[in-house]
Design a protein around this motif. Structure first.
Motif, PDB file in Angstrom:
ATOM      1  N   GLY A   1       0.804  -1.217   0.000  1.00 48.31           N
ATOM      2  CA  GLY A   1       0.000   0.000   0.000  1.00 48.31           C
ATOM      3  C   GLY A   1       0.834   1.263   0.000  1.00 48.31           C
ATOM      4  O   GLY A   1       0.341   2.346  -0.329  1.00 48.31           O
ATOM      5  N   ALA A   2       2.106   1.145   0.361  1.00 48.65           N
ATOM      6  CA  ALA A   2       3.003   2.309   0.351  1.00 48.65           C
ATOM      7  C   ALA A   2       3.118   2.914  -1.039  1.00 48.65           C
ATOM      8  O   ALA A   2       3.373   4.118  -1.183  1.00 48.65           O
ATOM      9  N   LEU A   3       2.917   2.101  -2.046  1.00 47.53           N
ATOM     10  CA  LEU A   3       3.066   2.573  -3.427  1.00 47.53           C
ATOM     11  C   LEU A   3       1.960   3.539  -3.827  1.00 47.53           C
ATOM     12  O   LEU A   3       2.076   4.226  -4.841  1.00 47.53           O
ATOM     13  N   GLU A   4       0.907   3.624  -3.028  1.00 45.64           N
ATOM     14  CA  GLU A   4      -0.236   4.470  -3.370  1.00 45.64           C
ATOM     15  C   GLU A   4      -0.245   5.791  -2.602  1.00 45.64           C
ATOM     16  O   GLU A   4      -1.162   6.595  -2.773  1.00 45.64           O
ATOM     17  N   ILE A   5       0.755   6.031  -1.757  1.00 47.19           N
ATOM     18  CA  ILE A   5       0.742   7.196  -0.870  1.00 47.19           C
ATOM     19  C   ILE A   5       1.719   8.261  -1.372  1.00 47.19           C
ATOM     20  O   ILE A   5       2.844   7.940  -1.760  1.00 47.19           O
ATOM     21  N   SER A   6       1.274   9.498  -1.352  1.00 46.89           N
ATOM     22  CA  SER A   6       2.147  10.620  -1.732  1.00 46.89           C
ATOM     23  C   SER A   6       2.129  11.664  -0.623  1.00 46.89           C
ATOM     24  O   SER A   6       1.296  11.619   0.294  1.00 46.89           O
ATOM     25  N   PHE A   7       3.059  12.612  -0.704  1.00 47.35           N
ATOM     26  CA  PHE A   7       3.202  13.635   0.325  1.00 47.35           C
ATOM     27  C   PHE A   7       3.311  15.010  -0.304  1.00 47.35           C
ATOM     28  O   PHE A   7       3.818  15.168  -1.417  1.00 47.35           O
ATOM     29  N   THR A   8       2.862  15.997   0.423  1.00 48.44           N
ATOM     30  CA  THR A   8       3.060  17.387  -0.004  1.00 48.44           C
ATOM     31  C   THR A   8       4.479  17.822   0.368  1.00 48.44           C
ATOM     32  O   THR A   8       5.153  17.175   1.183  1.00 48.44           O
ATOM     33  N   ASP A   9       4.922  18.923  -0.184  1.00 52.62           N
ATOM     34  CA  ASP A   9       6.237  19.467   0.163  1.00 52.62           C
ATOM     35  C   ASP A   9       6.306  19.802   1.654  1.00 52.62           C
ATOM     36  O   ASP A   9       7.337  19.587   2.303  1.00 52.62           O
ATOM     37  N   ASP A  10       5.218  20.333   2.196  1.00 56.35           N
ATOM     38  CA  ASP A  10       5.201  20.674   3.622  1.00 56.35           C
ATOM     39  C   ASP A  10       5.329  19.425   4.488  1.00 56.35           C
ATOM     40  O   ASP A  10       6.008  19.440   5.526  1.00 56.35           O
ATOM     41  N   GLU A  11       4.672  18.357   4.069  1.00 56.14           N
ATOM     42  CA  GLU A  11       4.773  17.105   4.829  1.00 56.14           C
ATOM     43  C   GLU A  11       6.190  16.545   4.774  1.00 56.14           C
ATOM     44  O   GLU A  11       6.721  16.059   5.788  1.00 56.14           O
ATOM     45  N   MET A  12       6.812  16.595   3.609  1.00 60.64           N
ATOM     46  CA  MET A  12       8.192  16.107   3.483  1.00 60.64           C
ATOM     47  C   MET A  12       9.133  16.939   4.360  1.00 60.64           C
ATOM     48  O   MET A  12      10.060  16.398   4.979  1.00 60.64           O
ATOM     49  N   LYS A  13       8.894  18.240   4.424  1.00 63.59           N
ATOM     50  CA  LYS A  13       9.720  19.098   5.272  1.00 63.59           C
ATOM     51  C   LYS A  13       9.493  18.763   6.747  1.00 63.59           C
ATOM     52  O   LYS A  13      10.450  18.714   7.547  1.00 63.59           O
ATOM     53  N   ALA A  14       8.254  18.528   7.133  1.00 67.58           N
ATOM     54  CA  ALA A  14       7.955  18.179   8.515  1.00 67.58           C
ATOM     55  C   ALA A  14       8.644  16.871   8.909  1.00 67.58           C
ATOM     56  O   ALA A  14       9.161  16.734  10.027  1.00 67.58           O
ATOM     57  N   ILE A  15       8.663  15.915   8.002  1.00 66.86           N
ATOM     58  CA  ILE A  15       9.348  14.646   8.267  1.00 66.86           C
ATOM     59  C   ILE A  15      10.853  14.883   8.424  1.00 66.86           C
ATOM     60  O   ILE A  15      11.493  14.329   9.326  1.00 66.86           O
ATOM     61  N   GLN A  16      11.399  15.701   7.566  1.00 63.78           N
ATOM     62  CA  GLN A  16      12.831  16.006   7.636  1.00 63.78           C
ATOM     63  C   GLN A  16      13.207  16.567   9.009  1.00 63.78           C
ATOM     64  O   GLN A  16      14.290  16.273   9.541  1.00 63.78           O
ATOM     65  N   ASP A  17      12.327  17.330   9.591  1.00 66.04           N
ATOM     66  CA  ASP A  17      12.597  17.960  10.883  1.00 66.04           C
ATOM     67  C   ASP A  17      12.551  16.971  12.047  1.00 66.04           C
ATOM     68  O   ASP A  17      12.932  17.325  13.177  1.00 66.04           O
ATOM     69  N   THR A  18      12.112  15.741  11.811  1.00 63.90           N
ATOM     70  CA  THR A  18      12.037  14.742  12.890  1.00 63.90           C
ATOM     71  C   THR A  18      13.258  13.829  12.931  1.00 63.90           C
ATOM     72  O   THR A  18      13.303  12.900  13.739  1.00 63.90           O
ATOM     73  N   ASP A  19      14.236  14.074  12.075  1.00 67.72           N
ATOM     74  CA  ASP A  19      15.434  13.227  12.012  1.00 67.72           C
ATOM     75  C   ASP A  19      16.131  13.177  13.371  1.00 67.72           C
ATOM     76  O   ASP A  19      16.434  14.205  13.966  1.00 67.72           O
ATOM     77  N   LYS A  20      16.379  11.978  13.880  1.00 67.61           N
ATOM     78  CA  LYS A  20      17.028  11.815  15.186  1.00 67.61           C
ATOM     79  C   LYS A  20      18.515  11.468  15.053  1.00 67.61           C
ATOM     80  O   LYS A  20      19.228  11.402  16.056  1.00 67.61           O
ATOM     81  N   LYS A  21      18.969  11.197  13.839  1.00 65.28           N
ATOM     82  CA  LYS A  21      20.374  10.855  13.576  1.00 65.28           C
ATOM     83  C   LYS A  21      20.843   9.685  14.446  1.00 65.28           C
ATOM     84  O   LYS A  21      21.968   9.682  14.986  1.00 65.28           O
ATOM     85  N   VAL A  22      19.989   8.690  14.561  1.00 67.79           N
ATOM     86  CA  VAL A  22      20.290   7.504  15.368  1.00 67.79           C
ATOM     87  C   VAL A  22      20.522   6.313  14.446  1.00 67.79           C
ATOM     88  O   VAL A  22      19.632   5.920  13.683  1.00 67.79           O
ATOM     89  N   ARG A  23      21.720   5.735  14.519  1.00 61.54           N
ATOM     90  CA  ARG A  23      22.060   4.554  13.723  1.00 61.54           C
ATOM     91  C   ARG A  23      21.738   3.304  14.532  1.00 61.54           C
ATOM     92  O   ARG A  23      22.143   3.177  15.692  1.00 61.54           O
ATOM     93  N   MET A  24      21.050   2.369  13.900  1.00 60.61           N
ATOM     94  CA  MET A  24      20.665   1.135  14.571  1.00 60.61           C
ATOM     95  C   MET A  24      21.682   0.007  14.358  1.00 60.61           C
ATOM     96  O   MET A  24      21.849  -0.845  15.220  1.00 60.61           O
ATOM     97  N   ASN A  25      22.333  -0.009  13.209  1.00 56.81           N
ATOM     98  CA  ASN A  25      23.193  -1.145  12.840  1.00 56.81           C
ATOM     99  C   ASN A  25      24.638  -0.685  12.676  1.00 56.81           C
ATOM    100  O   ASN A  25      24.982  -0.044  11.683  1.00 56.81           O
ATOM    101  N   ASP A  26      25.479  -1.010  13.651  1.00 58.35           N
ATOM    102  CA  ASP A  26      26.883  -0.617  13.591  1.00 58.35           C
ATOM    103  C   ASP A  26      27.735  -1.714  14.234  1.00 58.35           C
ATOM    104  O   ASP A  26      27.968  -1.704  15.448  1.00 58.35           O
ATOM    105  N   PRO A  27      28.216  -2.657  13.426  1.00 57.79           N
ATOM    106  CA  PRO A  27      29.071  -3.723  13.961  1.00 57.79           C
ATOM    107  C   PRO A  27      30.527  -3.292  14.138  1.00 57.79           C
ATOM    108  O   PRO A  27      31.368  -4.096  14.533  1.00 57.79           O
ATOM    109  N   GLY A  28      30.838  -2.033  13.827  1.00 56.79           N
ATOM    110  CA  GLY A  28      32.223  -1.588  13.846  1.00 56.79           C
ATOM    111  C   GLY A  28      32.905  -1.774  15.191  1.00 56.79           C
ATOM    112  O   GLY A  28      34.092  -2.104  15.251  1.00 56.79           O
TER     113      GLY A  28
END
Length: 336
Positions: free
Chosen positions: A283-310
């Motif tokens: 169903g993800a293939l049927e969903i679109s976003f406005t520019d404002d929504e994409m910007k709002a999502i960008q502002d929620t970035d937590k910069k948290v990496r889950m996978n780091d075997p280093g």
């Protein structure tokens, strides 16, 4: 369904280093899906008892992209699912990956042959260097000081020339290492698969790949829903921001998060062995976003990496990206 004919590793490898044109494989040599589908089924951590059915179900449902790897230890079952599905080989995209133990030419050749055999296909669409780290064969995680990513890349280029894979690429690389490969490649990376999701967006890194013409494949596109991850961050399915946005889209959180990835031009490969979620995720293939929504999502970035075997390997990964590897004793660390 076509299966690869048995070929000795020695016979394949003997022909790999004869002179070849500098161009990648001609389209006439291997038929198939011409460009990587933006939506696929991941198989990392998929239960061996369930993955064959999941793959068959997904392909019969309309999926045309399977993301696999030798180290997942389920490619034989993934291959059973491919063989059982009512779909022609040329109508699906199959990706596999070269594990760290197998970077030397002999081991790399044996590894791709095993993946081909286990998956039951005569060629791959994409073969990735799983990590920019080589282990000494049989002594992992001891770092192989004699084999560089450039040596490994030359070996992989020869797999294209030998018609074992249509494309080659990289996975989990730092930006500097992407640039280094691009500077030396004859057959250049088609795609880079790395962790990116709403909690680790790495938008600048994604845009960098667009600029250089390399596709981005997002693994773990649903962030910390993977039970393998032990994160202090709230599970994305419980995140109020995403629950509210999903409600506006009349969709599930998973569908909405995956749709965001697709809308930003990234290939997403969510993993599931459950029919309900495999079907719902489409169903993800049927969903679109406005520019404002994409910007709002960008502002929620937590910069948290889950996978780091280093840390476990004693190497500093992602050195020029968000959330690089942190080691207890940097003096002893190897930077990759």
């Amino acid at each position: 369904m076509l299966f690869i004919q048995p070929i000795s590793v020695a016979a394949v490898f003997a022909g790999l280093f004869a002179p070849f044109p500098t161009l990648a494989l001609a389209e006439d040599d291997i038929t198939g899906v011409r460009d990587i589908p933006q939506f696929g089924l991941g198989t990392w951590l998929s239960n061996r008892e369930k993955v064959a059915h999941a793959v068959k179900y997904a392909l019969d449902l309309g999926y045309n992209h399977i993301d696999a790897a030798l180290i997942y230890r389920n490619e034989d079952q993934t291959g059973r699912g491919i063989a059982a599905a009512d779909v022609a080989r040329e109508d699906i995209w199959v990706t596999s990956k070269l594990w760290n133990d197998d970077h030397r030419p002999d081991e790399a050749t044996a590894a791709i042959q095993k993946s081909l055999s286990d998956l039951g296909v005569e060629y791959l669409d994409l073969y990735l260097m799983h990590w920019p780290v080589a282990f000494v064969p049989g002594e992992s995680p001891k770092i192989d000081q004699e084999t560089s990513i450039f040596d490994t890349w030359r070996t992989m280029e020869n797999f294209v020339r030998a018609n074992l894979t249509r494309h080659i690429g990289i996975s989990n690389f730092a930006k500097k290492d992407v640039e280094a490969i691009m500077d030396m490649c004859t057959i250049c990376p088609y795609a880079h698969e790395f962790e990116t999701h709403p909690y680790l967006q790495q938008q600048d890194f994604v845009d960098f790949h667009k600029d250089i013409g390399v596709k981005v494949i997002a693994y773990s596109p649903l962030a910390n829903t993977n039970p393998h991850y032990d994160s202090d961050v709230q599970p994305i399915f419980e995140d109020t921001f995403w629950k509210d946005l999903a409600g506006k889209k009349n969709a599930t959180v998973a569908q909405t998060v995956l749709a965001w990835g697709i809308n930003r031009g990234v290939v997403v490969v969510p993993k599931s062995v459950h029919e309900k979620y495999i079907s719902e995720n489409q169903g993800a293939l049927e969903i679109s976003f406005t520019d404002d929504e994409m910007k709002a999502i960008q502002d929620t970035d937590k910069k948290v990496r889950m996978n780091d075997p280093g840390k476990g390997w004693g190497v500093k990964l992602f050195v020029d990206l968000d959330a690089p590897t942190r080691l207890d004793d940097d003096k002893k660390a190897q930077e990759l």
